[in-house]
Write a protein that holds these residues in place. Structure first.
Motif, mmCIF file in Angstrom:
data_model
loop_
_atom_site.group_PDB
_atom_site.id
_atom_site.type_symbol
_atom_site.label_atom_id
_atom_site.label_comp_id
_atom_site.label_asym_id
_atom_site.label_seq_id
_atom_site.Cartn_x
_atom_site.Cartn_y
_atom_site.Cartn_z
ATOM 1 N N ARG A 56 2.380 56.695 -48.348
ATOM 2 C CA ARG A 56 1.331 57.343 -49.142
ATOM 3 C C ARG A 56 0.094 57.634 -48.304
ATOM 4 O O ARG A 56 -0.608 58.627 -48.547
ATOM 5 C CB ARG A 56 0.998 56.466 -50.349
ATOM 6 C CG ARG A 56 2.166 56.414 -51.348
ATOM 7 C CD ARG A 56 1.912 55.444 -52.460
ATOM 8 N NE ARG A 56 0.736 55.827 -53.198
ATOM 9 C CZ ARG A 56 0.127 55.025 -54.071
ATOM 10 N NH1 ARG A 56 0.589 53.819 -54.296
ATOM 11 N NH2 ARG A 56 -0.921 55.443 -54.727
ATOM 12 N N HIS A 69 -3.278 57.744 -52.167
ATOM 13 C CA HIS A 69 -2.921 56.450 -51.569
ATOM 14 C C HIS A 69 -3.614 55.264 -52.236
ATOM 15 O O HIS A 69 -3.229 54.112 -52.002
ATOM 16 C CB HIS A 69 -3.243 56.449 -50.065
ATOM 17 C CG HIS A 69 -4.699 56.633 -49.745
ATOM 18 N ND1 HIS A 69 -5.606 55.611 -49.810
ATOM 19 C CD2 HIS A 69 -5.401 57.728 -49.368
ATOM 20 C CE1 HIS A 69 -6.809 56.061 -49.473
ATOM 21 N NE2 HIS A 69 -6.717 57.348 -49.203
ATOM 22 N N SER A 180 -0.818 60.685 -59.671
ATOM 23 C CA SER A 180 -1.053 59.275 -59.361
ATOM 24 C C SER A 180 -1.119 58.491 -60.666
ATOM 25 O O SER A 180 -1.545 59.002 -61.702
ATOM 26 C CB SER A 180 -2.357 59.102 -58.577
ATOM 27 O OG SER A 180 -3.470 59.526 -59.356
#
Length: 209
Positions: A56, A69, A180
């Motif tokens: 990520r 991330h 995400s």
């Protein structure tokens, strides 16, 4: 309606906490995507659920979206590069089996799909697959809100980098859109305490009687 309440609760999170989403909830969100609407029912995209921090970190290089991330999980919606005749045949055969139909019962559907997609250009296939992936994205956002899991849909990423790092091209796929998942950092996300801003319903929609 509990759904409306949950949708008022959700927003595109800018900063996530370190709390992880359980795999059970991730599985439920992915299952919801799998059950969502798909034109012709043939699901021309795949989902990659990524937790590996090194992967990520690489995927987020050059992007202004730290959520790539910094969240708990990252879902990558990867569209097909081609809607092949073999894929259509295999998919229709699967449909017949799952619906307990005789082999060949859906030949009319199969032939129609083969005729249609055989006439499309590669770029048209890609665009069509991306549109289907976005339907799945919408369902994922709703499912996450139902589970009180925060989410951020994103287009601000390098698709070529994603294709390279995840080996998507070799699989006949390309990165369409990403999402995400995690839990908001209320103390450090400036949007967390702000009310949702949306158009009044009578300005947003029109009833035609």
């Amino acid at each position: 309606m509990e759904l409306i309440k949950n949708l008022k609760w959700r927003y595109a999170v800018k900063k996530y906490s370190d709390e992880k989403v359980s795999e059970d909830k991730i599985d439920q969100i992915v299952e919801a995507i799998n059950l969502t609407a798909s034109s012709c029912g043939i699901q021309p995209y795949r989902i990659l659920a990524i937790t590996n921090p090194e992967v990520r970190q690489r995927l987020g290089e050059g992007s202004f979206n730290a959520q790539i991330h910094a969240s708990s999980h990252l879902l990558v919606f990867a569209g097909f590069n081609e809607i092949s005749i073999d894929y259509i045949r295999d998919y229709v055969e699967m449909m017949e089996q799952q619906r307990n139909l005789e082999s060949g019962a859906l030949n009319t559907l199969k032939d129609m799909l083969i005729d249609y997609f055989s006439a499309q250009t590669p770029s048209q296939n890609v665009i069509w697959s991306d549109k289907q992936a976005y339907i799945g994205l919408g369902t994922a956002l709703i499912a996450a809100a139902e589970l009180k899991v925060d989410a951020t849909p994103m287009e601000g990423f390098d698709p070529k980098l994603f294709d390279e790092v995840l080996g998507l091209s070799e699989k006949g796929l390309h990165a369409s859109v990403i999402l995400s998942l995690g839990y908001r950092d209320e103390a450090n996300d400036f949007l967390a305490s702000m009310p949702k801003a949306r158009l009044p319903i009578n300005e947003f929609s029109t009833k035609v009687h």
